[in-house]
Write a protein that holds these residues in place. Sequence first.
Motif, PDB file in Angstrom:
ATOM      1  N   MET A 181     -25.526  41.408  27.491  1.00  0.00           N
ATOM      2  CA  MET A 181     -26.183  41.412  28.796  1.00  0.00           C
ATOM      3  C   MET A 181     -26.464  42.834  29.268  1.00  0.00           C
ATOM      4  SD  MET A 181     -26.868  38.416  29.388  1.00  0.00           S
ATOM      5  CE  MET A 181     -27.636  38.842  30.947  1.00  0.00           C
ATOM      6  N   THR A 182     -25.640  43.784  28.843  1.00  0.00           N
ATOM      7  CA  THR A 182     -25.920  45.189  29.176  1.00  0.00           C
ATOM      8  C   THR A 182     -27.191  45.649  28.480  1.00  0.00           C
ATOM      9  OG1 THR A 182     -23.554  45.626  29.432  1.00  0.00           O
ATOM     10  CG2 THR A 182     -24.992  47.528  29.092  1.00  0.00           C
ATOM     11  N   TRP A 183     -27.385  45.149  27.267  1.00  0.00           N
ATOM     12  CA  TRP A 183     -28.578  45.499  26.503  1.00  0.00           C
ATOM     13  C   TRP A 183     -29.800  44.753  27.007  1.00  0.00           C
ATOM     14  CZ3 TRP A 183     -30.848  42.704  21.991  1.00  0.00           C
ATOM     15  CH2 TRP A 183     -31.846  43.459  21.368  1.00  0.00           C
ATOM     16  N   LEU A 184     -29.622  43.491  27.361  1.00  0.00           N
ATOM     17  CA  LEU A 184     -30.738  42.680  27.866  1.00  0.00           C
ATOM     18  C   LEU A 184     -30.645  42.595  29.384  1.00  0.00           C
ATOM     19  CD1 LEU A 184     -30.501  39.752  25.287  1.00  0.00           C
ATOM     20  CD2 LEU A 184     -32.160  41.613  25.273  1.00  0.00           C
ATOM     21  N   LYS A 185     -31.144  43.591  30.048  1.00  0.00           N
ATOM     22  CA  LYS A 185     -30.997  43.660  31.494  1.00  0.00           C
ATOM     23  C   LYS A 185     -32.154  43.011  32.255  1.00  0.00           C
ATOM     24  CE  LYS A 185     -28.049  47.716  31.913  1.00  0.00           C
ATOM     25  NZ  LYS A 185     -27.030  47.180  32.774  1.00  0.00           N
ATOM     26  N   ARG A 186     -33.093  42.401  31.554  1.00  0.00           N
ATOM     27  CA  ARG A 186     -34.209  41.784  32.255  1.00  0.00           C
ATOM     28  C   ARG A 186     -33.727  40.602  33.072  1.00  0.00           C
ATOM     29  NH1 ARG A 186     -38.518  40.694  27.628  1.00  0.00           N
ATOM     30  NH2 ARG A 186     -36.587  40.016  26.600  1.00  0.00           N
ATOM     31  N   PRO A 187     -34.054  40.537  34.369  1.00  0.00           N
ATOM     32  CA  PRO A 187     -33.577  39.448  35.231  1.00  0.00           C
ATOM     33  C   PRO A 187     -33.932  38.061  34.697  1.00  0.00           C
ATOM     34  CG  PRO A 187     -34.556  41.202  36.531  1.00  0.00           C
ATOM     35  CD  PRO A 187     -34.852  41.529  35.100  1.00  0.00           C
ATOM     36  N   ARG A 188     -35.129  37.917  34.114  1.00  0.00           N
ATOM     37  CA  ARG A 188     -35.529  36.601  33.612  1.00  0.00           C
ATOM     38  C   ARG A 188     -34.593  36.132  32.483  1.00  0.00           C
ATOM     39  NH1 ARG A 188     -40.263  33.855  34.018  1.00  0.00           N
ATOM     40  NH2 ARG A 188     -41.272  35.691  34.916  1.00  0.00           N
ATOM     41  N   VAL A 189     -34.221  37.070  31.594  1.00  0.00           N
ATOM     42  CA  VAL A 189     -33.320  36.720  30.495  1.00  0.00           C
ATOM     43  C   VAL A 189     -31.947  36.362  31.033  1.00  0.00           C
ATOM     44  CG1 VAL A 189     -32.165  37.582  28.423  1.00  0.00           C
ATOM     45  CG2 VAL A 189     -34.564  38.167  28.857  1.00  0.00           C
ATOM     46  N   THR A 190     -31.448  37.175  31.971  1.00  0.00           N
ATOM     47  CA  THR A 190     -30.142  36.908  32.567  1.00  0.00           C
ATOM     48  C   THR A 190     -30.106  35.542  33.221  1.00  0.00           C
ATOM     49  OG1 THR A 190     -29.872  39.272  33.012  1.00  0.00           O
ATOM     50  CG2 THR A 190     -28.423  37.753  34.210  1.00  0.00           C
ATOM     51  N   LYS A 191     -31.131  35.235  34.008  1.00  0.00           N
ATOM     52  CA  LYS A 191     -31.178  33.947  34.710  1.00  0.00           C
ATOM     53  C   LYS A 191     -31.224  32.782  33.723  1.00  0.00           C
ATOM     54  CE  LYS A 191     -35.041  32.703  36.576  1.00  0.00           C
ATOM     55  NZ  LYS A 191     -36.209  32.630  37.494  1.00  0.00           N
ATOM     56  N   THR A 192     -32.012  32.931  32.664  1.00  0.00           N
ATOM     57  CA  THR A 192     -32.133  31.852  31.674  1.00  0.00           C
ATOM     58  C   THR A 192     -30.807  31.595  30.978  1.00  0.00           C
ATOM     59  OG1 THR A 192     -34.468  32.350  31.281  1.00  0.00           O
ATOM     60  CG2 THR A 192     -33.308  31.084  29.590  1.00  0.00           C
ATOM     61  N   LEU A 193     -30.136  32.653  30.539  1.00  0.00           N
ATOM     62  CA  LEU A 193     -28.862  32.501  29.839  1.00  0.00           C
ATOM     63  C   LEU A 193     -27.793  31.913  30.749  1.00  0.00           C
ATOM     64  CD1 LEU A 193     -28.721  35.785  27.731  1.00  0.00           C
ATOM     65  CD2 LEU A 193     -29.146  33.471  26.923  1.00  0.00           C
ATOM     66  N   GLU A 194     -27.762  32.346  32.000  1.00  0.00           N
ATOM     67  CA  GLU A 194     -26.777  31.805  32.940  1.00  0.00           C
ATOM     68  C   GLU A 194     -27.002  30.310  33.161  1.00  0.00           C
ATOM     69  OE1 GLU A 194     -27.016  34.209  36.461  1.00  0.00           O
ATOM     70  OE2 GLU A 194     -25.415  35.523  35.770  1.00  0.00           O
ATOM     71  N   ARG A 195     -28.265  29.914  33.287  1.00  0.00           N
ATOM     72  CA  ARG A 195     -28.553  28.503  33.535  1.00  0.00           C
ATOM     73  C   ARG A 195     -28.292  27.656  32.296  1.00  0.00           C
ATOM     74  NH1 ARG A 195     -33.892  28.441  37.541  1.00  0.00           N
ATOM     75  NH2 ARG A 195     -32.887  29.589  39.234  1.00  0.00           N
ATOM     76  N   VAL A 196     -28.554  28.219  31.117  1.00  0.00           N
ATOM     77  CA  VAL A 196     -28.264  27.478  29.879  1.00  0.00           C
ATOM     78  C   VAL A 196     -26.761  27.243  29.754  1.00  0.00           C
ATOM     79  CG1 VAL A 196     -28.223  27.645  27.362  1.00  0.00           C
ATOM     80  CG2 VAL A 196     -30.316  28.179  28.606  1.00  0.00           C
ATOM     81  N   SER A 197     -25.964  28.293  29.997  1.00  0.00           N
ATOM     82  CA  SER A 197     -24.507  28.137  29.902  1.00  0.00           C
ATOM     83  C   SER A 197     -23.997  27.159  30.952  1.00  0.00           C
ATOM     84  CB  SER A 197     -23.805  29.495  30.058  1.00  0.00           C
ATOM     85  OG  SER A 197     -24.040  30.053  31.344  1.00  0.00           O
ATOM     86  N   ALA A 198     -24.588  27.206  32.141  1.00  0.00           N
ATOM     87  CA  ALA A 198     -24.197  26.255  33.187  1.00  0.00           C
ATOM     88  C   ALA A 198     -24.545  24.826  32.779  1.00  0.00           C
ATOM     89  CB  ALA A 198     -24.893  26.605  34.505  1.00  0.00           C
ATOM     90  N   GLY A 199     -25.724  24.652  32.177  1.00  0.00           N
ATOM     91  CA  GLY A 199     -26.142  23.326  31.715  1.00  0.00           C
ATOM     92  C   GLY A 199     -25.234  22.789  30.617  1.00  0.00           C
ATOM     93  N   ILE A 200     -24.799  23.672  29.711  1.00  0.00           N
ATOM     94  CA  ILE A 200     -23.906  23.247  28.632  1.00  0.00           C
ATOM     95  C   ILE A 200     -22.563  22.798  29.197  1.00  0.00           C
ATOM     96  CG2 ILE A 200     -22.569  24.057  26.642  1.00  0.00           C
ATOM     97  CD1 ILE A 200     -24.931  25.835  25.916  1.00  0.00           C
ATOM     98  N   LEU A 201     -22.034  23.536  30.180  1.00  0.00           N
ATOM     99  CA  LEU A 201     -20.775  23.140  30.803  1.00  0.00           C
ATOM    100  C   LEU A 201     -20.901  21.762  31.447  1.00  0.00           C
ATOM    101  CD1 LEU A 201     -19.413  26.359  32.556  1.00  0.00           C
ATOM    102  CD2 LEU A 201     -18.357  25.087  30.688  1.00  0.00           C
ATOM    103  N   ALA A 202     -21.987  21.566  32.199  1.00  0.00           N
ATOM    104  CA  ALA A 202     -22.195  20.271  32.860  1.00  0.00           C
ATOM    105  C   ALA A 202     -22.364  19.157  31.828  1.00  0.00           C
ATOM    106  CB  ALA A 202     -23.413  20.346  33.768  1.00  0.00           C
ATOM    107  N   ALA A 203     -23.092  19.434  30.751  1.00  0.00           N
ATOM    108  CA  ALA A 203     -23.303  18.423  29.702  1.00  0.00           C
ATOM    109  C   ALA A 203     -21.987  18.061  29.018  1.00  0.00           C
ATOM    110  CB  ALA A 203     -24.309  18.939  28.674  1.00  0.00           C
TER     111      ALA A 203
END
Length: 208
Positions: free
Chosen positions: A174-196
Motif C-alpha cells: 500500500m505504501t507503493w500503491l498510493k493511488r486512492p482508487r487502488v486503496t479503495k478497491t482493495l479495502e472494499r474487496v477485503s471487506a467483501g471477502i470478510l462478509a462473504a
Amino acid sequence: MTAPSILAFAGLCVLLAITPGPDTFLVLRFSLARQGAGIAASAGSALGSMVWALAVAFGLAAILQESAELYRVLKIVGGLYLVYLGVAAFLASRKHSRAVQTEPRRTSIRSGFLAGAVSTMLNPKVGLFFLAIAPQFVPHDSAALVDTLLLGAIDAVVACAYLVVVAMLAARAMTWLKRPRVTKTLERVSAGILAALGIGTIALAASE
C-alpha cells in the motif's frame, strides 16, 4: 514431548497458517489502513488461539464436540461477527472516499487487536483442531495440561509470525500503491471477502 514431536506439530501449524482463512483476510483488511493495526490483529488472533488451547487443556472445548447445537450457535455468532466486520469496513471505506483529508485514514491498534482476538475466539474450529490434534502429540504419561499449553503456544507463535509477515507485505504494497482508487478497491474487496466468509459460515451452520 520429544523434539521430533514438537517439530512435527510446528510443521503442521505452518501448513495451517498459510491456508487462507478469516484471520488472514482480517489482517489484510487492517493492514490496508495501517501496518500497526494489521500486526495488532495478528497478535489478537494469536491470543484467541491461546484461549482455545486453554479451553482444551481444561476440557472445556469437549463440550463443543459433544453438543452439536452449541457448536452451531457459536459458528453462527462468529459468522455474524465477520459479516459485521466486513460491512463496517465497507462503510468506513465509503466514508473515507467521500471525505476530503490531508492525511490517510487511520485505524487504531486497539481495534485491530480486539477484532483479531474476538474473531478467533468465536471460531470453534480452532478449539476442535486442538481437541483433535493435541492427543496425537501429548504422551499419555506426561503432564497433559502443560503439554497442551505448549502446543497452543507453538501454534500461536507460528500463526502470529505468518500473519505479521502478511501485514507487513500488505502495508508495504500500500505504501507503493498510493493511488486512492487502488486503496479503495482493495479495502472494499477485503471487506467483501470478510462478509462473504461470515455469510458462508452462517449458511453452513444453519444447514447442519
